[in-house]
Motif scaffolding. Structure first.
Motif, PDB file in Angstrom:
ATOM      1  N   SER A 257      38.477  27.045  -3.611  1.00  0.00           N
ATOM      2  CA  SER A 257      38.902  26.243  -2.470  1.00  0.00           C
ATOM      3  C   SER A 257      38.166  24.909  -2.347  1.00  0.00           C
ATOM      4  N   TYR A 258      36.982  24.778  -2.950  1.00  0.00           N
ATOM      5  CA  TYR A 258      36.241  23.513  -2.872  1.00  0.00           C
ATOM      6  C   TYR A 258      37.055  22.407  -3.527  1.00  0.00           C
ATOM      7  N   PRO A 259      37.130  21.220  -2.885  1.00  0.00           N
ATOM      8  CA  PRO A 259      36.585  20.871  -1.572  1.00  0.00           C
ATOM      9  C   PRO A 259      37.604  21.098  -0.452  1.00  0.00           C
ATOM     10  N   THR A 260      37.083  21.397   0.717  1.00  0.00           N
ATOM     11  CA  THR A 260      37.955  21.624   1.873  1.00  0.00           C
ATOM     12  C   THR A 260      37.773  20.551   2.942  1.00  0.00           C
ATOM     13  N   LYS A 261      36.938  19.558   2.650  1.00  0.00           N
ATOM     14  CA  LYS A 261      36.715  18.464   3.593  1.00  0.00           C
ATOM     15  C   LYS A 261      36.315  17.207   2.812  1.00  0.00           C
ATOM     16  N   PRO A 262      36.238  16.061   3.478  1.00  0.00           N
ATOM     17  CA  PRO A 262      35.912  14.813   2.767  1.00  0.00           C
ATOM     18  C   PRO A 262      34.579  14.856   2.031  1.00  0.00           C
ATOM     19  N   ILE A 263      34.520  14.134   0.920  1.00  0.00           N
ATOM     20  CA  ILE A 263      33.303  14.013   0.106  1.00  0.00           C
ATOM     21  C   ILE A 263      32.766  12.603   0.250  1.00  0.00           C
ATOM     22  N   ARG A 264      31.452  12.493   0.357  1.00  0.00           N
ATOM     23  CA  ARG A 264      30.818  11.180   0.460  1.00  0.00           C
ATOM     24  C   ARG A 264      30.056  10.867  -0.828  1.00  0.00           C
TER      25      ARG A 264
ATOM     26  N   LEU B   9      39.347  10.803  -7.588  1.00  0.00           N
ATOM     27  CA  LEU B   9      38.950  12.124  -7.089  1.00  0.00           C
ATOM     28  C   LEU B   9      39.738  12.484  -5.834  1.00  0.00           C
ATOM     29  N   SER B  10      39.956  11.500  -4.975  1.00  0.00           N
ATOM     30  CA  SER B  10      40.719  11.728  -3.749  1.00  0.00           C
ATOM     31  C   SER B  10      42.145  12.157  -4.077  1.00  0.00           C
ATOM     32  N   GLU B  11      42.743  11.499  -5.071  1.00  0.00           N
ATOM     33  CA  GLU B  11      44.100  11.848  -5.487  1.00  0.00           C
ATOM     34  C   GLU B  11      44.141  13.254  -6.074  1.00  0.00           C
ATOM     35  N   THR B  12      43.109  13.612  -6.814  1.00  0.00           N
ATOM     36  CA  THR B  12      43.073  14.921  -7.477  1.00  0.00           C
ATOM     37  C   THR B  12      42.784  16.053  -6.499  1.00  0.00           C
ATOM     38  N   PHE B  13      41.797  15.845  -5.618  1.00  0.00           N
ATOM     39  CA  PHE B  13      41.378  16.892  -4.694  1.00  0.00           C
ATOM     40  C   PHE B  13      42.283  17.021  -3.469  1.00  0.00           C
ATOM     41  N   GLY B  14      42.984  15.931  -3.130  1.00  0.00           N
ATOM     42  CA  GLY B  14      43.759  15.950  -1.899  1.00  0.00           C
ATOM     43  C   GLY B  14      42.876  15.850  -0.676  1.00  0.00           C
ATOM     44  N   GLN B  15      41.660  15.340  -0.864  1.00  0.00           N
ATOM     45  CA  GLN B  15      40.696  15.132   0.213  1.00  0.00           C
ATOM     46  C   GLN B  15      40.173  13.695   0.140  1.00  0.00           C
TER      47      GLN B  15
ATOM     48  N   LEU C 100      33.235  19.709  -9.658  1.00  0.00           N
ATOM     49  CA  LEU C 100      33.014  18.265  -9.713  1.00  0.00           C
ATOM     50  C   LEU C 100      32.954  17.778 -11.157  1.00  0.00           C
ATOM     51  N   HIS C 101      32.153  18.464 -11.969  1.00  0.00           N
ATOM     52  CA  HIS C 101      31.989  18.046 -13.359  1.00  0.00           C
ATOM     53  C   HIS C 101      33.325  18.047 -14.093  1.00  0.00           C
ATOM     54  N   ASP C 102      34.046  19.150 -14.013  1.00  0.00           N
ATOM     55  CA  ASP C 102      35.303  19.270 -14.755  1.00  0.00           C
ATOM     56  C   ASP C 102      36.318  18.220 -14.313  1.00  0.00           C
ATOM     57  N   THR C 103      36.375  17.983 -13.017  1.00  0.00           N
ATOM     58  CA  THR C 103      37.342  17.011 -12.488  1.00  0.00           C
ATOM     59  C   THR C 103      36.949  15.592 -12.868  1.00  0.00           C
ATOM     60  N   ILE C 104      35.669  15.279 -12.750  1.00  0.00           N
ATOM     61  CA  ILE C 104      35.196  13.936 -13.094  1.00  0.00           C
ATOM     62  C   ILE C 104      35.451  13.619 -14.566  1.00  0.00           C
ATOM     63  N   VAL C 105      35.192  14.564 -15.443  1.00  0.00           N
ATOM     64  CA  VAL C 105      35.415  14.343 -16.880  1.00  0.00           C
ATOM     65  C   VAL C 105      36.891  14.087 -17.162  1.00  0.00           C
ATOM     66  N   ARG C 106      37.766  14.839 -16.497  1.00  0.00           N
ATOM     67  CA  ARG C 106      39.209  14.617 -16.680  1.00  0.00           C
ATOM     68  C   ARG C 106      39.609  13.223 -16.199  1.00  0.00           C
ATOM     69  N   VAL C 107      39.050  12.819 -15.071  1.00  0.00           N
ATOM     70  CA  VAL C 107      39.362  11.497 -14.515  1.00  0.00           C
ATOM     71  C   VAL C 107      38.910  10.390 -15.460  1.00  0.00           C
ATOM     72  N   LEU C 108      37.698  10.533 -15.997  1.00  0.00           N
ATOM     73  CA  LEU C 108      37.150   9.499 -16.881  1.00  0.00           C
ATOM     74  C   LEU C 108      37.993   9.315 -18.139  1.00  0.00           C
ATOM     75  N   HIS C 109      38.595  10.403 -18.608  1.00  0.00           N
ATOM     76  CA  HIS C 109      39.375  10.338 -19.847  1.00  0.00           C
ATOM     77  C   HIS C 109      40.856  10.069 -19.604  1.00  0.00           C
ATOM     78  N   ALA C 110      41.231   9.858 -18.351  1.00  0.00           N
ATOM     79  CA  ALA C 110      42.613   9.465 -18.063  1.00  0.00           C
ATOM     80  C   ALA C 110      42.875   8.124 -18.750  1.00  0.00           C
ATOM     81  N   PRO C 111      44.018   7.953 -19.384  1.00  0.00           N
ATOM     82  CA  PRO C 111      44.295   6.740 -20.159  1.00  0.00           C
ATOM     83  C   PRO C 111      44.042   5.434 -19.416  1.00  0.00           C
ATOM     84  N   ASP C 112      44.458   5.348 -18.148  1.00  0.00           N
ATOM     85  CA  ASP C 112      44.281   4.083 -17.419  1.00  0.00           C
ATOM     86  C   ASP C 112      42.816   3.784 -17.145  1.00  0.00           C
ATOM     87  N   ILE C 113      42.039   4.818 -16.821  1.00  0.00           N
ATOM     88  CA  ILE C 113      40.614   4.610 -16.544  1.00  0.00           C
ATOM     89  C   ILE C 113      39.866   4.276 -17.832  1.00  0.00           C
TER      90      ILE C 113
END
Length: 333
Positions: free
Chosen positions: A33-40, A62-68, A275-288
């Motif tokens: 379920s993480y995250p269930t609220k905004p991340i700073r 991350l906001s687009e991916t997590f929906g938070q 966090l780690h798994d999501t961040i790595v996926r984001v970094l390797h997204a073609p546009d990023i």
């Protein structure tokens, strides 16, 4: 015993079994379920700098991916110490992160007292990116290679100056590391930022500078500065013809401008993994990846354990440079 009595005696067991089944079914969902609220994301520097740019780029994805909501919170002061300390006091639940830079390991190595341990008081998430510096000289300097510059520096011992964006910055320490390995003596001229330092070498106010690829390549193409080498251990795809200092006669030389994400110490494994798994996926997204590559920046995305090891090695390296050269935050020798 009657059927009714048997039913009544079995009731507590049935309730217990039902509760266990319900808990088992709910556990995987809870774990995911993480995250269930905004991340700073705390950036310990002012807006618009390199750290801030990377943080906002990451926060959006991350906001687009997590929906938070993922909010960037700039907390500058004391060379990054104010914002960094703030994160050490946050709950270790994955909702407060620190996006920091190579200064995280340089500041304590310089002897600056910090109210936190740069490794022990944090949980590493991932080293995000790495960008090397170009070693450049003014067009009038009688050196076109690193070897020629070192020979020139030895013949004019203590007379050649080099600029940086300020005392304790990575380009400053790069100059100190060069002196230590190559056994030469240079004079450091600190500026108030990398931009003014680049202007200094373009105008000939200083003779040498370690500067970032995006801002320096155009000056080299215009013939205003000469590129001698690059500060990474391997050549950059953004400047493949430029040799590394290590291959040009300065063995082991490596100075990288890096960005990474840390969380408070003892942050839950569940949050760290997500966090780690999501961040790595984001970094390797073609546009990023394409946007970062355009600036000569390499995507890293290593593991938490690898990032911790990297932090420890960087601190050890810079402490050794400081001990060898005698440089301090006040640059007294």
């Amino acid at each position: 015993m009657s059927d009714e009595e048997m039913s009544m005696s079995a009731l507590p067991l049935a309730i217990a079994l039902t509760a266990c089944v319900a808990f088992a079914a709910a556990s995987p969902t809870a774990a995911q379920s993480y995250p269930t609220k905004p991340i700073r994301i705390v950036v310990p520097y002012a807006p618009s700098g390199g750290t801030d740019v990377i943080a906002r780029l990451l926060a959006k994805k991350l906001s687009e991916t997590f929906g938070q909501a993922v909010v960037v919170d700039n907390r500058s002061g004391a060379g990054g110490i104010v914002g960094t300390e703030l994160v050490t006091h946050a709950p270790a639940d994955g909702y407060t992160l620190l996006l920091t830079s190579s200064a995280h390991t340089i500041v304590p190595a310089m002897g600056t007292r910090t109210p936190y341990d740069p490794v022990k008081d944090f949980t590493p998430i991932s080293l995000l990116t790495a960008q090397p510096y170009l070693m450049v000289v003014h067009s009038s300097v009688a050196a076109s290679t690193v070897e020629e510059f070192i020979a020139l520096a030895k013949s004019r011992n203590g007379q050649i100056n080099y600029g940086s964006g300020g005392i304790g910055t990575a380009p400053h320490l790069a100059g100190e590391l060069l002196q230590s390995i190559a056994s030469v003596k240079l004079v450091h001229v600190p500026y108030k930022g990398g931009g003014p330092a680049l202007v200094g070498v373009v105008t000939g106010e200083v003779e040498m500078l370690f500067s970032s690829l995006p801002t320096t390549l155009p000056q080299a193409q215009a013939g205003k500065v000469k590129i001698l080498g690059i500060s990474s251990l391997k050549r950059s795809a953004a400047a493949p013809s430029v040799p590394t200092l290590a291959e040009a006669g300065v063995p082991g030389f490596e100075v990288i401008n890096w960005y990474g994400v840390l969380a408070p110490a003892k942050t839950t494994e569940r949050a760290v993994t997500k966090l780690h798994d999501t961040i790595v996926r984001v970094l390797h997204a073609p546009d990023i990846a394409a946007r970062l590559a355009a600036d000569g920046t390499d995507v890293v995305g290593d593991s938490p354990a690898q990032f911790r090891e990297y932090l420890e090695k960087e601190i050890t390296k810079w402490r050794q440079v400081v001990r060898t050269t005698g440089v301090t935050a006040q640059e007294t020798r």
